[in-house]
Design a protein around this motif. Structure first.
Motif, PDB file in Angstrom:
ATOM      1  N   UNK A 196     -26.842 -26.055 -22.000  1.00 42.43           N
ATOM      2  CA  UNK A 196     -26.319 -26.193 -20.695  1.00 42.43           C
ATOM      3  C   UNK A 196     -27.502 -25.804 -19.748  1.00 42.43           C
ATOM      4  N   UNK A 197     -28.312 -24.985 -20.121  1.00 44.72           N
ATOM      5  CA  UNK A 197     -29.634 -24.567 -19.312  1.00 44.72           C
ATOM      6  C   UNK A 197     -30.528 -25.636 -19.272  1.00 44.72           C
ATOM      7  N   UNK A 198     -30.788 -26.330 -20.648  1.00 45.97           N
ATOM      8  CA  UNK A 198     -31.666 -27.439 -20.673  1.00 45.97           C
ATOM      9  C   UNK A 198     -31.122 -28.554 -19.662  1.00 45.97           C
ATOM     10  N   UNK A 199     -29.712 -28.764 -19.974  1.00 51.04           N
ATOM     11  CA  UNK A 199     -29.529 -30.120 -19.454  1.00 51.04           C
ATOM     12  C   UNK A 199     -29.435 -29.952 -17.875  1.00 51.04           C
ATOM     13  N   UNK A 200     -29.406 -28.681 -17.265  1.00 52.79           N
ATOM     14  CA  UNK A 200     -29.702 -28.676 -15.685  1.00 52.79           C
ATOM     15  C   UNK A 200     -31.162 -28.489 -15.294  1.00 52.79           C
ATOM     16  N   UNK A 201     -32.018 -28.460 -16.351  1.00 55.36           N
ATOM     17  CA  UNK A 201     -33.381 -28.349 -15.626  1.00 55.36           C
ATOM     18  C   UNK A 201     -34.286 -29.511 -14.850  1.00 55.36           C
ATOM     19  N   UNK A 202     -33.407 -30.764 -15.247  1.00 53.32           N
ATOM     20  CA  UNK A 202     -33.860 -31.803 -14.522  1.00 53.32           C
ATOM     21  C   UNK A 202     -33.658 -31.681 -12.875  1.00 53.32           C
ATOM     22  N   UNK A 203     -32.730 -31.110 -12.766  1.00 50.50           N
ATOM     23  CA  UNK A 203     -32.703 -30.643 -11.191  1.00 50.50           C
ATOM     24  C   UNK A 203     -33.841 -30.045 -10.338  1.00 50.50           C
ATOM     25  N   UNK A 204     -34.815 -29.413 -11.325  1.00 48.13           N
ATOM     26  CA  UNK A 204     -35.710 -29.051 -10.785  1.00 48.13           C
ATOM     27  C   UNK A 204     -36.836 -29.945 -10.108  1.00 48.13           C
ATOM     28  N   UNK A 205     -36.835 -31.153 -10.828  1.00 48.39           N
ATOM     29  CA  UNK A 205     -37.628 -32.193 -10.147  1.00 48.39           C
ATOM     30  C   UNK A 205     -36.908 -32.689  -8.894  1.00 48.39           C
ATOM     31  N   UNK A 206     -35.975 -32.540  -8.590  1.00 51.95           N
ATOM     32  CA  UNK A 206     -35.536 -33.000  -7.242  1.00 51.95           C
ATOM     33  C   UNK A 206     -36.000 -32.126  -6.064  1.00 51.95           C
ATOM     34  N   UNK A 207     -36.525 -30.780  -6.391  1.00 49.18           N
ATOM     35  CA  UNK A 207     -37.054 -29.948  -5.370  1.00 49.18           C
ATOM     36  C   UNK A 207     -35.777 -29.722  -4.123  1.00 49.18           C
ATOM     37  N   UNK A 208     -34.491 -29.677  -4.962  1.00 47.12           N
ATOM     38  CA  UNK A 208     -33.606 -29.301  -3.892  1.00 47.12           C
ATOM     39  C   UNK A 208     -33.545 -27.723  -3.826  1.00 47.12           C
ATOM     40  N   UNK A 209     -34.144 -27.276  -2.810  1.00 44.38           N
ATOM     41  CA  UNK A 209     -34.123 -25.740  -2.794  1.00 44.38           C
ATOM     42  C   UNK A 209     -33.491 -25.246  -1.290  1.00 44.38           C
ATOM     43  N   UNK A 210     -32.420 -24.452  -1.475  1.00 44.50           N
ATOM     44  CA  UNK A 210     -32.026 -23.825  -0.196  1.00 44.50           C
ATOM     45  C   UNK A 210     -32.700 -23.401   1.050  1.00 44.50           C
ATOM     46  N   UNK A 211     -32.791 -23.675   2.199  1.00 48.39           N
ATOM     47  CA  UNK A 211     -33.751 -23.120   3.133  1.00 48.39           C
ATOM     48  C   UNK A 211     -33.537 -21.750   3.145  1.00 48.39           C
ATOM     49  N   UNK A 212     -32.446 -21.062   3.062  1.00 45.20           N
ATOM     50  CA  UNK A 212     -32.559 -19.598   3.138  1.00 45.20           C
ATOM     51  C   UNK A 212     -33.235 -18.908   2.029  1.00 45.20           C
ATOM     52  N   UNK A 213     -33.288 -19.613   0.763  1.00 47.15           N
ATOM     53  CA  UNK A 213     -34.158 -18.880  -0.329  1.00 47.15           C
ATOM     54  C   UNK A 213     -35.470 -18.682   0.075  1.00 47.15           C
ATOM     55  N   UNK A 214     -36.107 -19.526   0.973  1.00 46.45           N
ATOM     56  CA  UNK A 214     -37.584 -19.120   1.371  1.00 46.45           C
ATOM     57  C   UNK A 214     -37.562 -18.107   2.376  1.00 46.45           C
ATOM     58  N   UNK A 215     -36.518 -17.829   3.066  1.00 49.56           N
ATOM     59  CA  UNK A 215     -36.428 -16.375   3.984  1.00 49.56           C
ATOM     60  C   UNK A 215     -36.619 -15.551   3.064  1.00 49.56           C
ATOM     61  N   UNK A 216     -35.636 -15.223   1.724  1.00 48.17           N
ATOM     62  CA  UNK A 216     -35.659 -14.058   0.904  1.00 48.17           C
ATOM     63  C   UNK A 216     -36.997 -14.041   0.300  1.00 48.17           C
TER      64      UNK A 216
END
Length: 496
Positions: free
Chosen positions: A17-37
């Protein structure tokens, strides 16, 4: 030997399950508020202060525990390389949390494995895992509490996990409260170690806020309440709910103000829940906990006009749990039910989230980040200020000091909102004189245009339409199908 191998099947599912989701790292979809933290974590690294702008203390992040975790990852991997390892950690922790959940609800190891894999591919699970927010850690802690504290009845877990959960997010008092009420109703007695854990959790979180920041409630909560506060009539409240419920009860946002898919799924979730709790099973104890919590949190947050979609990720995924359990435990035509669920719902949801993440990643990472990088290259003096909204990508990648419109990262603007809300933006500019202004609108137009023309010049225009091209034709079609981003105008103060 075969029995031991079967026991390990859920663990293998966690890995897959972890491996299957890692391809989403390639999308660079990171929530705006994460960068605040992450900026708060780096501020702690650079200045030794939990803040956002230099040595000024401010609880700009909603989560204290995740700030410290992000701080450690910055320390270990460096500012340039910590993001991917941290996102992988979030994914692993969330998936281990789903393993704990499977142990609470299912007996068959193969059922647990299928549950873990399918559960992890749904849109809220992907967003909890990959988007950089604190919910991967939070989900792990909440499920660990249920597994070790209430299934295994470990007294240490009843004390330790509530403290960690509340130190992650103070609004988790809703989760802890629902769990307490269900447990008391079910067992007809009070777990006093759990009460102790709750008292320690609330008191430690509030004490940390008070002694470090000089406030009881996190600044982020105060700022949002102040900036977004409006008085509604009962009719307006009902209309507000009608327009917004569909995008937060379901797993996807659809255009328009009516989402029939959400109604169908919500009804099916409720029917599956009713079917399961009619059976005489110990797991109903945990089904009541997660289902009541999910409904309660969504009702509370929606009633308070909280439309930030990350508040709803954990409730969304927990509401779908009865559906997965119902399908997996079908004695007749189980394979048919499972195939139908995968083909009709799981795969379309996965495809939707993939397209959404690619498009949003383009609008955030490729577009909004480019504004921050432009400013980072253009302005070498990192003590200069910029007034903008939101305070994630652009302040993070520009390195400039920031005043955000809401007041999440700067308390002074909150005072301007209190004094004169309709004109607080202009009053802040006049009083603080930030070197840069970033606005969705043309500041040279309107009633205050003359002031801005006199004191500022247009430095650059950033347009999302210029970021919808790609050498990859499939990506370009996705970018244009679902453009993500907002046009900006960047202004620089004219030298006196």
């Amino acid at each position: 030997m075969a029995e031991n191998n079967n026991k390990n099947i859920p663990l293998y599912a966690v890995i897959f399950a972890v491996i299957a989701k890692l391809y989403f790292l390639l999308t660079h979809h990171i929530q705006e508020d994460a960068f605040i933290t992450w900026r708060v974590a780096q501020n702690l690294l650079d200045y030794g202060v939990i803040g956002f702008n230099g040595d000024t203390k401010i609880s700009a992040s909603t989560t204290h525990l995740y700030v410290f975790v992000s701080y450690l990852f910055n320390l270990i991997f460096g500012k340039e390389n910590f993001i991917e390892p941290l996102l992988i950690l979030n994914t692993v922790l969330f998936t281990i949390g789903s393993l704990f959940l499977s142990h609470l609800l299912l007996k068959n190891p193969w059922h647990k494995a299928i549950f873990i894999f399918l559960f992890g591919l749904l849109p809220p699970s992907i967003k909890i895992s990959i988007l950089g927010m604190e919910y991967g850690i939070l989900f792990f802690l909440e499920m660990a509490l249920l597994y070790y504290g209430f299934k295994k009845e470990k007294k240490w877990a009843l004390v330790v996990f509530p403290v960690l959960i509340l130190f992650t997010r103070i609004d988790t008092v809703i989760f802890l409260g629902i769990v307490f009420l269900v447990d008391v109703f079910w067992n007809k007695k009070i777990k006093w170690f759990y009460v102790l854990g709750g008292i320690l959790g609330v008191s430690s979180a509030l004490a940390f806020n008070w002694f470090y920041f000089g406030e009881i409630v996190n600044n982020t909560i105060v700022a949002k309440k102040l900036a977004y506060d409006r008085v509604y009539t009962l009719n307006q409240d009902f209309e507000y709910f009608r327009l917004n419920y569909g995008n937060f009860w379901g797993m996807l946002k659809l255009p328009g103000d009516f989402n029939p898919i959400t109604i169908i799924i919500a009804i099916f979730e409720l029917l599956c829940f009713i079917f399961l709790i009619r059976q005489s099973e110990k797991r109903n104890y945990f089904l009541w906990m997660i289902f009541l919590f999910a409904w309660t949190k969504q009702i509370i947050f929606l009633s308070q006009k909280s439309l930030f979609d990350w508040y709803y990720w954990v409730p969304q995924i927990l509401l779908f749990v009865p559906v997965l359990v119902f399908v997996l435990e079908q004695k007749v035509k189980r394979n048919w039910w499972l195939s139908a669920l995968i083909v009709v719902y799981i795969l379309p949801m996965l495809a939707f989230q993939t397209i959404h993440s690619i498009a949003t990643g383009n609008g955030e990472w490729n577009y909004r980040r480019s504004i921050g990088l432009f400013l980072n290259n253009y302005e070498k003096d990192k003590k200069q200020w910029i007034l903008l909204e939101p305070a994630g990508y652009i302040p993070y990648f520009s390195g400039l000091k920031a005043i955000d419109e809401v007041g999440l990262v700067d308390k002074q603007i909150q005072e301007e909102i209190k004094k004169d809300k309709p004109n607080y933006w202009l009053n802040t500019v006049k009083k603080r004189k930030p070197k840069y202004l970033l606005s969705y609108n043309s500041l040279f137009e309107g009633k205050d245009g003359l002031y801005y023309k006199t004191h500022y010049k247009l430095l650059n225009e950033f347009r999302i339409k210029n970021h919808l091209q790609s050498d990859n034709k499939i990506l370009e079609k996705i970018y244009k199908l679902k453009p993500s981003g907002t046009d900006y105008n960047l202004y620089e103060k004219i030298k006196d």
